[in-house]
Enzyme design. Structure first.
Site, mmCIF file in Angstrom:
data_model
loop_
_atom_site.group_PDB
_atom_site.id
_atom_site.type_symbol
_atom_site.label_atom_id
_atom_site.label_comp_id
_atom_site.label_asym_id
_atom_site.label_seq_id
_atom_site.Cartn_x
_atom_site.Cartn_y
_atom_site.Cartn_z
ATOM 1 N N VAL A 90 0.806 -1.219 0.000
ATOM 2 C CA VAL A 90 0.000 0.000 0.000
ATOM 3 C C VAL A 90 0.835 1.263 0.000
ATOM 4 O O VAL A 90 0.326 2.354 -0.317
ATOM 5 C CB VAL A 90 -0.979 0.025 1.200
ATOM 6 C CG1 VAL A 90 -1.986 -1.114 1.099
ATOM 7 C CG2 VAL A 90 -0.225 -0.023 2.530
ATOM 8 N N ASN A 92 -6.685 -1.575 6.634
ATOM 9 C CA ASN A 92 -6.206 -2.328 7.781
ATOM 10 C C ASN A 92 -4.691 -2.537 7.766
ATOM 11 O O ASN A 92 -4.093 -2.780 8.809
ATOM 12 C CB ASN A 92 -6.905 -3.691 7.817
ATOM 13 C CG ASN A 92 -6.297 -4.627 8.839
ATOM 14 O OD1 ASN A 92 -6.482 -4.457 10.048
ATOM 15 N ND2 ASN A 92 -5.533 -5.612 8.378
ATOM 16 N N TYR A 133 4.356 4.083 15.397
ATOM 17 C CA TYR A 133 3.058 3.429 15.247
ATOM 18 C C TYR A 133 1.945 4.326 15.810
ATOM 19 O O TYR A 133 0.911 4.541 15.163
ATOM 20 C CB TYR A 133 3.071 2.088 15.977
ATOM 21 C CG TYR A 133 1.801 1.281 15.837
ATOM 22 C CD1 TYR A 133 1.585 0.477 14.724
ATOM 23 C CD2 TYR A 133 0.823 1.315 16.823
ATOM 24 C CE1 TYR A 133 0.426 -0.271 14.597
ATOM 25 C CE2 TYR A 133 -0.341 0.572 16.706
ATOM 26 C CZ TYR A 133 -0.536 -0.218 15.596
ATOM 27 O OH TYR A 133 -1.689 -0.950 15.478
ATOM 28 N N THR A 143 -3.643 -11.277 17.724
ATOM 29 C CA THR A 143 -3.150 -11.291 16.345
ATOM 30 C C THR A 143 -1.671 -11.642 16.353
ATOM 31 O O THR A 143 -1.009 -11.560 17.396
ATOM 32 C CB THR A 143 -3.320 -9.910 15.687
ATOM 33 O OG1 THR A 143 -2.489 -8.963 16.381
ATOM 34 C CG2 THR A 143 -4.768 -9.443 15.734
#
Length: 252
Positions: free
Chosen positions: A62, A88, A159, A194
């Site tokens: 992306v 996402n 982040y 995750t």
């Protein structure tokens, strides 16, 4: 329009939250386009097709402006059915299971995180806007983070900055696209089971649990349920908002 007329694009969807969102939308009847760079994206799409769903995969970085710009051509005629975009894709580099402090963070790592997490969402959404507004109906969902909502001892500064920026981008898009029938909203997950979360150093997830009133980590499927709602007609009057999915770890 029925769900089958609304193509859903989910980035970073080979596994984790993205895969759960793609599965949930497919189960609701949407054709889904799964993109990722892990090499697992085709297997994820194949598993959905084996269950009778309409799913295809494309390898996509992306942060690559040229690749994202070529996305409509790569998808072909199906691009005209694009109605839902779930941004996402994201990275959160760790070193020994922990993020580097700002004083030790290489500029290259900082830039890479912002390129993927923030600029990537900008590029994908920008490419999708013509298709979304041409229908007069669209949904854009940004997967942000509780690190964009409150201090975090787990997420790195890059982040947290990228996810905070994503929230601001969503508000700007919601203002610009709302009058054209396209809503833009955010989901801010807390600690979710995750691969990214499991990469944390020993003891970090356990320490995080102490601040979650529900006393457990969330599941990708629980985030996917909220994404499915935001992508539906039922969420038609939600625009520019953030829904926290964190078990009560953050209460504004």
């Amino acid at each position: 329009m029925s769900e089958r007329d609304r193509l859903a694009l989910v980035t970073g969807a080979a596994r984790g939250i993205g895969a759960a969102v793609a599965r949930h939308l497919a189960q609701r009847g949407h054709p889904v386009l799964i993109t990722d760079v892990t090499g697992e994206e085709e297997a994820t799409a194949a598993a959905l097709r084996a269950e009778g769903h309409d799913a295809r995969a494309l390898r996509l970085d992306v942060s690559d402006e040229a690749a994202v710009g070529a996305l409509p051509g790569a998808v072909g005629a199906d691009w005209s059915r694009l109605a839902i975009v779930v941004n996402n894709a994201g990275i959160s580099p760790k070193h020994g299971g922990k993020p580097l402090p700002v004083a030790e963070m290489p500029v290259a790592e900082w830039r890479r995180v912002l390129e993927v997490n923030l600029t990537g969402a900008f590029l994908v959404t920008q490419a999708a806007i013509p298709a979304l507004v041409s229908r007069g109906w669209g949904r854009v969902v940004m997967i942000t983070s509780q690190a964009a909502r409150a201090k975090s001892m787990v997420a790195g500064a890059h982040y947290a900055a990228s996810k905070t920026g994503l929230t601001g981008l969503a508000r700007s898009l919601a203002t610009q696209l709302g009058p054209r029938g396209v809503t833009v909203n955010c989901i801010a997950p807390g600690r979710i089971e995750t691969p990214m979360a499991m990469g944390a150093a020993a003891g970090m997830n356990e320490a995080f649990l102490a601040n979650i009133p529900l006393g457990r980590m969330g599941t990708p499927e629980e985030v996917a349920e909220v994404a499915g709602f935001l992508a539906s007609d039922a969420a038609s009057y939600l625009n520019g908002t953030t829904i926290d999915v964190g078990g009560g770890s953050f209460m504004p």
